[in-house]
Design an enzyme around this catalytic site. Sequence first.
Site, PDB file in Angstrom:
ATOM      1  N   ARG A 192      41.564  39.737  45.003  1.00 20.15           N
ATOM      2  CA  ARG A 192      41.984  39.595  43.608  1.00 20.15           C
ATOM      3  C   ARG A 192      43.225  40.428  43.296  1.00 20.15           C
ATOM      4  O   ARG A 192      43.794  40.330  42.207  1.00 20.15           O
ATOM      5  CB  ARG A 192      40.857  40.051  42.664  1.00 20.15           C
ATOM      6  CG  ARG A 192      39.603  39.224  42.748  1.00 20.15           C
ATOM      7  CD  ARG A 192      38.505  39.799  41.867  1.00 20.15           C
ATOM      8  NE  ARG A 192      38.586  39.348  40.502  1.00 20.15           N
ATOM      9  CZ  ARG A 192      37.842  38.366  39.991  1.00 20.15           C
ATOM     10  NH1 ARG A 192      36.949  37.739  40.727  1.00 20.15           N
ATOM     11  NH2 ARG A 192      37.975  38.008  38.747  1.00 20.15           N
ATOM     12  N   TYR A 221      46.640  39.242  41.726  1.00 17.33           N
ATOM     13  CA  TYR A 221      46.654  39.003  40.276  1.00 17.33           C
ATOM     14  C   TYR A 221      46.552  40.337  39.528  1.00 17.33           C
ATOM     15  O   TYR A 221      47.379  40.631  38.666  1.00 17.33           O
ATOM     16  CB  TYR A 221      45.480  38.094  39.927  1.00 17.33           C
ATOM     17  CG  TYR A 221      45.449  37.632  38.493  1.00 17.33           C
ATOM     18  CD1 TYR A 221      46.328  36.644  38.042  1.00 17.33           C
ATOM     19  CD2 TYR A 221      44.536  38.156  37.581  1.00 17.33           C
ATOM     20  CE1 TYR A 221      46.288  36.197  36.724  1.00 17.33           C
ATOM     21  CE2 TYR A 221      44.488  37.717  36.273  1.00 17.33           C
ATOM     22  CZ  TYR A 221      45.358  36.731  35.845  1.00 17.33           C
ATOM     23  OH  TYR A 221      45.315  36.295  34.536  1.00 17.33           O
ATOM     24  N   GLY A 250      49.515  42.503  40.291  1.00 18.57           N
ATOM     25  CA  GLY A 250      50.699  41.811  39.742  1.00 18.57           C
ATOM     26  C   GLY A 250      50.790  42.032  38.235  1.00 18.57           C
ATOM     27  O   GLY A 250      51.857  42.345  37.697  1.00 18.57           O
ATOM     28  N   LYS A 251      49.660  41.900  37.561  1.00 23.77           N
ATOM     29  CA  LYS A 251      49.640  42.092  36.099  1.00 23.77           C
ATOM     30  C   LYS A 251      49.850  43.566  35.742  1.00 23.77           C
ATOM     31  O   LYS A 251      50.471  43.882  34.729  1.00 23.77           O
ATOM     32  CB  LYS A 251      48.308  41.594  35.530  1.00 23.77           C
ATOM     33  CG  LYS A 251      48.137  40.076  35.574  1.00 23.77           C
ATOM     34  CD  LYS A 251      48.924  39.389  34.473  1.00 23.77           C
ATOM     35  CE  LYS A 251      48.631  37.899  34.398  1.00 23.77           C
ATOM     36  NZ  LYS A 251      49.426  37.208  33.371  1.00 23.77           N
ATOM     37  N   ASN A 297      38.160  37.006  29.375  1.00 20.07           N
ATOM     38  CA  ASN A 297      37.827  35.598  29.687  1.00 20.07           C
ATOM     39  C   ASN A 297      37.904  34.705  28.445  1.00 20.07           C
ATOM     40  O   ASN A 297      37.305  35.021  27.419  1.00 20.07           O
ATOM     41  CB  ASN A 297      36.415  35.508  30.275  1.00 20.07           C
ATOM     42  CG  ASN A 297      36.311  36.265  31.586  1.00 20.07           C
ATOM     43  OD1 ASN A 297      36.515  37.469  31.621  1.00 20.07           O
ATOM     44  ND2 ASN A 297      35.999  35.565  32.662  1.00 20.07           N
ATOM     45  N   ARG A 317      37.005  28.113  36.977  1.00 18.93           N
ATOM     46  CA  ARG A 317      36.358  29.238  36.308  1.00 18.93           C
ATOM     47  C   ARG A 317      34.975  28.824  35.801  1.00 18.93           C
ATOM     48  O   ARG A 317      34.615  27.650  35.756  1.00 18.93           O
ATOM     49  CB  ARG A 317      37.239  29.768  35.178  1.00 18.93           C
ATOM     50  CG  ARG A 317      38.272  30.714  35.740  1.00 18.93           C
ATOM     51  CD  ARG A 317      39.237  31.198  34.703  1.00 18.93           C
ATOM     52  NE  ARG A 317      40.144  30.159  34.266  1.00 18.93           N
ATOM     53  CZ  ARG A 317      41.155  30.350  33.438  1.00 18.93           C
ATOM     54  NH1 ARG A 317      41.375  31.541  32.957  1.00 18.93           N
ATOM     55  NH2 ARG A 317      41.947  29.354  33.100  1.00 18.93           N
ATOM     56  N   VAL A 318      34.218  29.830  35.380  1.00 18.55           N
ATOM     57  CA  VAL A 318      32.785  29.608  35.229  1.00 18.55           C
ATOM     58  C   VAL A 318      32.449  28.631  34.096  1.00 18.55           C
ATOM     59  O   VAL A 318      31.565  27.781  34.259  1.00 18.55           O
ATOM     60  CB  VAL A 318      32.041  30.964  35.088  1.00 18.55           C
ATOM     61  CG1 VAL A 318      32.358  31.665  33.787  1.00 18.55           C
ATOM     62  CG2 VAL A 318      30.559  30.786  35.271  1.00 18.55           C
ATOM     63  N   PHE A 370      30.519  25.153  34.947  1.00 17.43           N
ATOM     64  CA  PHE A 370      29.145  24.919  34.495  1.00 17.43           C
ATOM     65  C   PHE A 370      29.062  23.678  33.589  1.00 17.43           C
ATOM     66  O   PHE A 370      28.145  22.870  33.719  1.00 17.43           O
ATOM     67  CB  PHE A 370      28.601  26.140  33.745  1.00 17.43           C
ATOM     68  CG  PHE A 370      28.207  27.296  34.639  1.00 17.43           C
ATOM     69  CD1 PHE A 370      28.323  27.213  36.028  1.00 17.43           C
ATOM     70  CD2 PHE A 370      27.703  28.476  34.094  1.00 17.43           C
ATOM     71  CE1 PHE A 370      27.963  28.284  36.855  1.00 17.43           C
ATOM     72  CE2 PHE A 370      27.335  29.554  34.906  1.00 17.43           C
ATOM     73  CZ  PHE A 370      27.470  29.458  36.289  1.00 17.43           C
ATOM     74  N   THR A 424      28.222  40.282  34.273  1.00 19.86           N
ATOM     75  CA  THR A 424      28.474  39.878  32.880  1.00 19.86           C
ATOM     76  C   THR A 424      29.959  39.590  32.638  1.00 19.86           C
ATOM     77  O   THR A 424      30.837  40.116  33.320  1.00 19.86           O
ATOM     78  CB  THR A 424      28.038  40.972  31.880  1.00 19.86           C
ATOM     79  OG1 THR A 424      28.887  42.117  32.050  1.00 19.86           O
ATOM     80  CG2 THR A 424      26.589  41.358  32.081  1.00 19.86           C
TER      81      THR A 424
HETATM   82  N1  UDP Z   1      31.169  32.182  38.604  1.00 22.61           N
HETATM   83  C1  UDP Z   1      29.988  31.545  38.945  1.00 22.61           C
HETATM   84  N2  UDP Z   1      30.035  30.219  39.233  1.00 22.61           N
HETATM   85  C2  UDP Z   1      31.170  29.489  39.171  1.00 22.61           C
HETATM   86  C3  UDP Z   1      32.379  30.147  38.805  1.00 22.61           C
HETATM   87  C4  UDP Z   1      32.341  31.499  38.540  1.00 22.61           C
HETATM   88  O1  UDP Z   1      28.909  32.162  39.006  1.00 22.61           O
HETATM   89  O2  UDP Z   1      31.111  28.283  39.420  1.00 22.61           O
HETATM   90  C5  UDP Z   1      31.111  33.620  38.261  1.00 22.61           C
HETATM   91  C6  UDP Z   1      32.138  34.472  38.987  1.00 22.61           C
HETATM   92  O3  UDP Z   1      31.626  34.902  40.238  1.00 22.61           O
HETATM   93  C7  UDP Z   1      32.306  35.611  38.001  1.00 22.61           C
HETATM   94  C8  UDP Z   1      32.102  34.953  36.633  1.00 22.61           C
HETATM   95  O4  UDP Z   1      31.410  33.747  36.889  1.00 22.61           O
HETATM   96  O5  UDP Z   1      31.293  36.577  38.180  1.00 22.61           O
HETATM   97  C9  UDP Z   1      33.408  34.639  35.936  1.00 22.61           C
HETATM   98  O6  UDP Z   1      34.221  33.967  36.848  1.00 22.61           O
HETATM   99  P1  UDP Z   1      35.595  33.301  36.446  1.00 22.61           P
HETATM  100  O7  UDP Z   1      36.197  32.726  37.688  1.00 22.61           O
HETATM  101  O8  UDP Z   1      35.395  32.392  35.284  1.00 22.61           O
HETATM  102  O9  UDP Z   1      36.492  34.496  35.884  1.00 22.61           O
HETATM  103  P2  UDP Z   1      36.728  36.005  36.352  1.00 22.61           P
HETATM  104  O10 UDP Z   1      36.207  36.798  35.218  1.00 22.61           O
HETATM  105  O11 UDP Z   1      35.961  36.283  37.595  1.00 22.61           O
HETATM  106  O12 UDP Z   1      38.189  36.095  36.566  1.00 22.61           O
END
Ligand code: UDP
Length: 321
Positions: A145, A148, A151-152, A177, A189-190, A194, A213
Amino acid sequence: MVEKMRILVAGGAGFLGSHLCGRLLSEGHEVICLDNLHTGSTQNLRSFIDQPRFQMMQADVGEPLPGLRVDRIYNLACPASPQHYQSDPIATMKTNVFGAINLLDLAVKCGARILQASTSEVYGEPLVHPQPEDYRGNVSITGIRACYDEGKRAAETLFYDYHRMHGVDIRVARIFNTYGPGMRADDGRVVSNFVVQALKGEPLTIYGDGSQTRSFCYRDDLVLGLLALMETPEAEATPINLGNPGEFTVRELAELVLELTGSASRLDFLPLPQDDPTQRRPDISLAQSVLKWQPRIALRDGLLPTIRYFDACLSGLAQPV
Ligand code: UDP
């Protein structure tokens, strides 16, 4: 009466950038969107692309920029999904560092005020919870990671060095997020994963045990925070967290998505990616006191239009982007 300005939005064809462009146009400003369309798309601009006050400029922010005269610059140019920014980590670092330098040089030339979209990722795996702006973070320098996160962090450093050396009028937003309609179905992303999985009846992919979280901010709230940060004179002195302090485990998010979609999808538990932060929640005291801003839209309320949006994308009624 809001003063009408000429505003450059780098990364303006992305999820947040395109919504920001739309807001600025609706306030009567002239907007130039600069985007290399790597993860952004002109589909995101379709509701205003033909407006005379809007101009699309396909270019890479990390390459020398054309001469422009603008009053404000928003720098949102960088893929934000781990899946996308990790696919070419060297390009991610270049975009952050060279992009910041090029836009800051432009700000010097035209005397523009400039805002950097930084990130909660500058806190890495936080040892302080919730995270206030004066927490210096716990970022892996060498992990997957880091391109990113570092970089930021480097971009923030450049912003403060240009401010001290050249008197540039800067703003730095640390964005937590964010989700909402307009995300790509394949964003990775999550929230998008989902919702799309639930709507398709596929298993929801929980990485790890789902106890990590995150705090999820609805797109419209976040864009209002960016506008407030840009236009609040007292905001120059410090980076400011923008996010929703409501904190959820990833498992709670999955269960909420299942409830709101009425989906019978099961939960699949997959390996946790390297360096995935355990917890994240913004301390937004500064945003509340300095910007008079706080998010209004609870996760449950923001998920509903997001689900409707992805449902329309999947049934071909809205253009998936
Ligand atoms: N995550 C997950 N399933 C997914 C995508 C992400 O469980 O299909 C988890 C990921 O491991 C992290 C959280 O959800 O703990 C948020 O992930 P995301 O990629 O949205 O953003 P991040 O905060 O990690 O940059």
